[in-house]
Design an enzyme around this catalytic site. Structure first.
Site, mmCIF file in Angstrom:
data_model
loop_
_atom_site.group_PDB
_atom_site.id
_atom_site.type_symbol
_atom_site.label_atom_id
_atom_site.label_comp_id
_atom_site.label_asym_id
_atom_site.label_seq_id
_atom_site.Cartn_x
_atom_site.Cartn_y
_atom_site.Cartn_z
ATOM 1 C CB ALA A 78 -0.878 -0.018 1.239
ATOM 2 N N GLY A 122 0.691 -4.822 0.947
ATOM 3 C CA GLY A 122 -0.538 -4.866 0.147
ATOM 4 C C GLY A 122 -0.330 -5.516 -1.215
ATOM 5 C CD GLU A 125 -2.019 -7.277 3.066
ATOM 6 O OE1 GLU A 125 -1.691 -6.110 2.767
ATOM 7 O OE2 GLU A 125 -2.592 -7.560 4.122
ATOM 8 C CD GLU A 145 2.014 -5.171 5.541
ATOM 9 O OE1 GLU A 145 2.827 -6.085 5.793
ATOM 10 O OE2 GLU A 145 1.156 -5.252 4.637
HETATM 11 N N1 CAA Z 1 4.626 3.252 -0.783
HETATM 12 C C1 CAA Z 1 5.003 4.413 -1.350
HETATM 13 N N2 CAA Z 1 6.124 4.542 -2.086
HETATM 14 C C2 CAA Z 1 6.886 3.431 -2.242
HETATM 15 C C3 CAA Z 1 6.546 2.183 -1.677
HETATM 16 C C4 CAA Z 1 5.347 2.124 -0.927
HETATM 17 N N3 CAA Z 1 4.902 0.973 -0.388
HETATM 18 N N4 CAA Z 1 7.505 1.288 -2.000
HETATM 19 C C5 CAA Z 1 8.404 1.940 -2.753
HETATM 20 N N5 CAA Z 1 8.032 3.235 -2.906
HETATM 21 C C6 CAA Z 1 8.736 4.307 -3.633
HETATM 22 C C7 CAA Z 1 9.923 4.807 -2.843
HETATM 23 O O1 CAA Z 1 9.510 5.752 -1.879
HETATM 24 C C8 CAA Z 1 10.772 5.387 -3.940
HETATM 25 O O2 CAA Z 1 10.237 6.650 -4.284
HETATM 26 P P1 CAA Z 1 11.213 7.937 -4.444
HETATM 27 O O3 CAA Z 1 12.074 7.584 -5.637
HETATM 28 O O4 CAA Z 1 10.262 9.061 -4.699
HETATM 29 O O5 CAA Z 1 12.007 8.038 -3.189
HETATM 30 C C9 CAA Z 1 10.517 4.463 -5.113
HETATM 31 O O6 CAA Z 1 9.303 3.772 -4.820
HETATM 32 C C10 CAA Z 1 11.597 3.409 -5.285
HETATM 33 O O7 CAA Z 1 11.776 2.733 -4.050
HETATM 34 P P2 CAA Z 1 13.205 2.554 -3.337
HETATM 35 O O8 CAA Z 1 14.115 3.708 -3.652
HETATM 36 O O9 CAA Z 1 12.961 2.273 -1.893
HETATM 37 O O10 CAA Z 1 13.741 1.252 -4.116
HETATM 38 P P3 CAA Z 1 14.693 0.108 -3.563
HETATM 39 O O11 CAA Z 1 15.011 -0.742 -4.736
HETATM 40 O O12 CAA Z 1 15.821 0.673 -2.768
HETATM 41 O O13 CAA Z 1 13.772 -0.744 -2.519
HETATM 42 C C11 CAA Z 1 11.746 -1.843 -1.797
HETATM 43 C C12 CAA Z 1 12.637 -1.405 -2.987
HETATM 44 C C13 CAA Z 1 12.478 -2.918 -0.983
HETATM 45 C C14 CAA Z 1 10.466 -2.394 -2.377
HETATM 46 C C15 CAA Z 1 11.480 -0.618 -0.880
HETATM 47 O O14 CAA Z 1 10.971 0.438 -1.684
HETATM 48 C C16 CAA Z 1 10.494 -0.874 0.214
HETATM 49 O O15 CAA Z 1 10.855 -1.448 1.236
HETATM 50 N N6 CAA Z 1 9.227 -0.442 0.032
HETATM 51 C C17 CAA Z 1 8.216 -0.496 1.057
HETATM 52 C C18 CAA Z 1 7.701 -1.919 1.270
HETATM 53 C C19 CAA Z 1 6.644 -1.918 2.374
HETATM 54 O O16 CAA Z 1 6.907 -1.590 3.506
HETATM 55 N N7 CAA Z 1 5.410 -2.327 2.037
HETATM 56 C C20 CAA Z 1 4.308 -2.364 2.956
HETATM 57 C C21 CAA Z 1 3.469 -1.115 2.820
HETATM 58 S S1 CAA Z 1 2.221 -0.964 4.074
HETATM 59 C C22 CAA Z 1 0.938 -1.927 3.536
HETATM 60 O O17 CAA Z 1 0.996 -2.557 2.501
HETATM 61 C C23 CAA Z 1 -0.271 -1.936 4.442
HETATM 62 C C24 CAA Z 1 -1.290 -2.986 4.134
HETATM 63 O O18 CAA Z 1 -1.127 -4.140 4.460
HETATM 64 C C25 CAA Z 1 -2.548 -2.637 3.506
#
Ligand code: CAA
Length: 271
Positions: A78, A122, A125, A145
């Protein structure tokens, strides 16, 4: 192929900005398309996805659906930027993700998730809401998360527990570790792992095989499996048997069985 994106005049419905929809050979292919955010699921994307799936449900040319992302990410969760400033009352009152999840899970046609790269939170999911997952060898699954001070909220805990068992689900959700494709296949999270280059070929071939069947039996199978997730086993088996009985009211049952006996390919008519 009809590509539905942005302001395409062929789209026939709402303008999609975060997904690309193609319908070809009876398959509806939906590609999540927010490359700048690793396909993070914001409300616009989820609503477009729900709408595209609803359209596919109504469209006779869409007999099976494939949802995919990019080589890097199916979806990285998400959208954290969307949620970061929200308070409890806001997400509770808006019932965040409830309608969006329902719009996906109410689809009665079969949905395959074709996953390459990150499928996190998400995104994982969403893949689990589909009927089965075909993964590229680059796929990484996770429920991270807990690293954000929250927990999965789109059915991840319940679905992952059922698919891979409580031990691995707890391990993933509590530590936030990622599961590589081979472990995901061993554990029952994904149906098949294929080389990344072959992902779409394999996923669309699987969808095409499904599209050749009677969509009455396909939808009945999907309904019975999903019902079995909800109710006690005895009820599930009774429901399954009654649907099996009901299919004897279809022309496709006669056609399928007679084609076998006559040693020919069946010509199903969804009747
Ligand atoms: N939400 C918003 N933006 C996200 C995102 C997310 N879940 N995942 C990645 N992005 C964005 C980053 O912020 C980044 O944007 P900017 O260039 O503007 O900074 C861009 O995508 C590229 O990401 P990274 O620079 O972080 O790329 P990376 O290769 O270094 O890492 C990754 C990739 C491991 C996927 C890392 O981005 C990451 O850990 N993302 C978050 C994963 C996460 O925590 N997901 C759970 C979300 S909460 C949820 O899903 C709740 C639910 O159950 C409903």
């Amino acid at each position: 192929m009809t590509a539905l994106h942005g302001d395409s005049p062929e789209r026939g419905g709402m303008a999609y900005k975060n997904i690309i929809v193609d319908i070809e050979d009876n398959i509806c292919l939906i590609r999540l398309d927010r490359p700048e955010a690793m396909n993070a699921l914001n409300l616009d994307l989820l609503r477009e996805l729900g709408s595209a799936l609803g359209e596919a449900q109504k469209n006779d040319k869409a007999r099976a659906i494939v949802i995919t992302g990019s080589e890097k990410a199916f979806a990285a969760g998400a959208d954290i930027k969307l949620m970061a400033d929200k308070c409890f009352v806001e997400v509770f009152a808006a019932d965040l993700f409830t309608e969006e999840e329902r719009a996906i899970t109410r689809i009665r046609k079969p949905i395959i998730a074709a996953v390459a790269g990150y499928s996190l939170g998400g995104g994982c999911e969403l893949a689990m809401m589909c009927d089965f997952i075909i993964a590229a060898d680059t796929a990484k699954f996770g429920l991270p998360e807990v690293n954000l001070g929250v927990m999965p909220g789109m059915g991840g805990l319940g679905r992952l527990s059922r698919l891979v068992g409580r031990a691995k689900a707890m391990d993933m959700a509590l530590t936030g570790r990622f599961m590589e494709a081979d472990e995901a296949e061993r554990s029952g999270l994904v149906a098949r792992v294929v080389p990344a280059k072959k992902l779409m070929e394999e996923a669309t071939a699987a969808a095409r095989r499904i599209a050749e069947k009677s969509n009455v039996s396909v939808m009945a199978i999907k309904e019975a499996v999903h019902r079995a997730d909800e109710v006690a086993l005895g009820e599930a088996l009774m429901f399954e048997r009654r649907l099996f009985h009901a299919l004897f009211a279809t022309e496709d049952q006669k056609e399928g069985m007679n084609a076998f006996i006559e040693k020919r390919e069946p010509q199903f008519r969804d009747k």
